[in-house]
Scaffold this active site. Sequence first.
Site, PDB file in Angstrom:
ATOM      1  N   ASN A 101       0.517  -1.428  -0.275  1.00 42.94           N
ATOM      2  CA  ASN A 101       0.182   0.065  -0.373  1.00 42.94           C
ATOM      3  C   ASN A 101       0.916   1.578   0.363  1.00 42.94           C
ATOM      4  O   ASN A 101       1.198   1.514   0.804  1.00 42.94           O
ATOM      5  CB  ASN A 101      -0.774  -0.028   0.930  1.00 42.94           C
ATOM      6  CG  ASN A 101      -2.038   1.154   1.135  1.00 42.94           C
ATOM      7  OD1 ASN A 101      -1.992   2.506   0.701  1.00 42.94           O
ATOM      8  ND2 ASN A 101      -2.694   0.564   1.757  1.00 42.94           N
ATOM      9  N   GLU A 118      -4.592   1.666  -2.794  1.00 47.21           N
ATOM     10  CA  GLU A 118      -4.360   3.296  -2.888  1.00 47.21           C
ATOM     11  C   GLU A 118      -3.472   4.371  -3.480  1.00 47.21           C
ATOM     12  O   GLU A 118      -2.227   4.973  -2.605  1.00 47.21           O
ATOM     13  CB  GLU A 118      -3.932   3.814  -0.964  1.00 47.21           C
ATOM     14  CG  GLU A 118      -4.999   3.702  -0.048  1.00 47.21           C
ATOM     15  CD  GLU A 118      -4.551   3.989   1.006  1.00 47.21           C
ATOM     16  OE1 GLU A 118      -5.480   5.020   1.137  1.00 47.21           O
ATOM     17  OE2 GLU A 118      -4.408   3.826   1.835  1.00 47.21           O
ATOM     18  N   ASP A 145      -3.949  -5.000   0.681  1.00 47.82           N
ATOM     19  CA  ASP A 145      -4.395  -4.478   1.976  1.00 47.82           C
ATOM     20  C   ASP A 145      -5.749  -4.847   2.101  1.00 47.82           C
ATOM     21  O   ASP A 145      -6.714  -4.615   1.686  1.00 47.82           O
ATOM     22  CB  ASP A 145      -3.597  -3.180   2.020  1.00 47.82           C
ATOM     23  CG  ASP A 145      -4.414  -2.664   2.881  1.00 47.82           C
ATOM     24  OD1 ASP A 145      -5.080  -3.096   3.912  1.00 47.82           O
ATOM     25  OD2 ASP A 145      -4.788  -0.981   3.439  1.00 47.82           O
ATOM     26  N   ASN A 158      -7.204  -4.470   5.405  1.00 46.56           N
ATOM     27  CA  ASN A 158      -7.800  -4.283   6.302  1.00 46.56           C
ATOM     28  C   ASN A 158      -8.209  -4.685   7.925  1.00 46.56           C
ATOM     29  O   ASN A 158      -9.171  -5.022   7.800  1.00 46.56           O
ATOM     30  CB  ASN A 158      -8.794  -3.101   5.800  1.00 46.56           C
ATOM     31  CG  ASN A 158      -7.820  -1.582   5.493  1.00 46.56           C
ATOM     32  OD1 ASN A 158      -6.884  -1.063   6.804  1.00 46.56           O
ATOM     33  ND2 ASN A 158      -8.290  -1.177   4.713  1.00 46.56           N
ATOM     34  N   ASP A 176      -1.278  -6.540   5.554  1.00 45.11           N
ATOM     35  CA  ASP A 176      -1.014  -6.644   4.664  1.00 45.11           C
ATOM     36  C   ASP A 176      -1.055  -8.419   3.964  1.00 45.11           C
ATOM     37  O   ASP A 176      -0.195  -8.409   4.998  1.00 45.11           O
ATOM     38  CB  ASP A 176       0.137  -5.749   4.266  1.00 45.11           C
ATOM     39  CG  ASP A 176      -0.678  -4.406   4.209  1.00 45.11           C
ATOM     40  OD1 ASP A 176      -1.047  -3.409   3.427  1.00 45.11           O
ATOM     41  OD2 ASP A 176      -0.001  -3.999   5.767  1.00 45.11           O
ATOM     42  N   ASP A 201       2.692   4.616   5.476  1.00 43.90           N
ATOM     43  CA  ASP A 201       2.456   4.030   6.548  1.00 43.90           C
ATOM     44  C   ASP A 201       2.019   2.496   6.610  1.00 43.90           C
ATOM     45  O   ASP A 201       2.045   1.568   7.577  1.00 43.90           O
ATOM     46  CB  ASP A 201       0.846   4.202   7.284  1.00 43.90           C
ATOM     47  CG  ASP A 201      -0.409   4.517   6.346  1.00 43.90           C
ATOM     48  OD1 ASP A 201      -0.154   4.336   5.219  1.00 43.90           O
ATOM     49  OD2 ASP A 201      -0.907   5.170   6.855  1.00 43.90           O
ATOM     50  N   HIS A 202       2.285   1.609   5.457  1.00 51.12           N
ATOM     51  CA  HIS A 202       2.670   0.214   5.200  1.00 51.12           C
ATOM     52  C   HIS A 202       3.727   0.102   4.976  1.00 51.12           C
ATOM     53  O   HIS A 202       4.583   1.134   3.950  1.00 51.12           O
ATOM     54  CB  HIS A 202       1.475  -0.441   4.239  1.00 51.12           C
ATOM     55  CG  HIS A 202       0.151   0.542   4.530  1.00 51.12           C
ATOM     56  ND1 HIS A 202      -0.724  -0.856   4.554  1.00 51.12           N
ATOM     57  CD2 HIS A 202      -0.181   1.291   4.841  1.00 51.12           C
ATOM     58  CE1 HIS A 202      -2.156  -0.681   4.761  1.00 51.12           C
ATOM     59  NE2 HIS A 202      -2.318   0.838   4.864  1.00 51.12           N
TER      60      HIS A 202
END
Length: 261
Positions: free
Chosen positions: A7, A34, A151, A153, A222, A251-252
């Site tokens: 991501n 993203e 990802d 989530n 992930d 942030d990933h």
Amino acid sequence: MKIATWNINGVRARIDNLLAWLKESAPDIVCLQEIKCQDDAFPRGEIEALGYHVETHGQKGFNGVALLSKLRPEDVLRGLPGDDADEQSRYIEAVFSVEGGAVRVGCLYLPNGNPSADPVKYPYKLGWMQRLEAHARDRLALEEPFILAGDYNVIPEPHDCWDPKVWEGDALFLPATRQAFRRLENLGLTDAVRATSDGAPLYTFWDYQAGSWQKNWGIRIDHLLLSPEAADRLQSTSVEKYVRDWEKPSDHVPVAGVFAF
């Protein structure tokens, strides 16, 4: 063959990091989530210059997924089947010819679902997961190497987050979310990272807030889920945490599997 998911949290904002990582890690196929841009705004030229083919399914300002590959993609599918009214760009899939056959790779960005009490967002997440389950079932019937990466989530288990109590009530960790993920696995899909490591902590995301990276307040969301034919070829996995220390990081971090294709 190295197949990775990341991501990127805005491909144009992280293009320098992406290019540096492609050179250093040298994955054969990359699933990006993203990308946060429309197809015509994707910086494909710089990536193609490194020898990658680029396929995108973008959306202005939000979501968006892409496949980068050293092999030429075939039979590209954009959008998760099952809801023609869904306008969010969250899924792309392609087939790649390899020695002895082919491998199918699906790249997904599963809805976050928060706030979980929202009458639209969380039902959309669960509905999307239901469609993903149906699609995965259809693909598994082909009995071919199939890698469903992205990802999700979803925090699958309590040891996949730094403090389960903090995540109680969050859409990523609610029982219904984890049950939907378990239904995917029960189709016959293997969680690649957990198939090669039972270590904890083992995270792929750290929030930008509250010094989460420095404190290792992370979560594992992930994932690479593998058909039996892909799991049989899995050799190793890696969580490439070092990129989180780079300037202007996502942030990933990337998660990769090495396969005997």
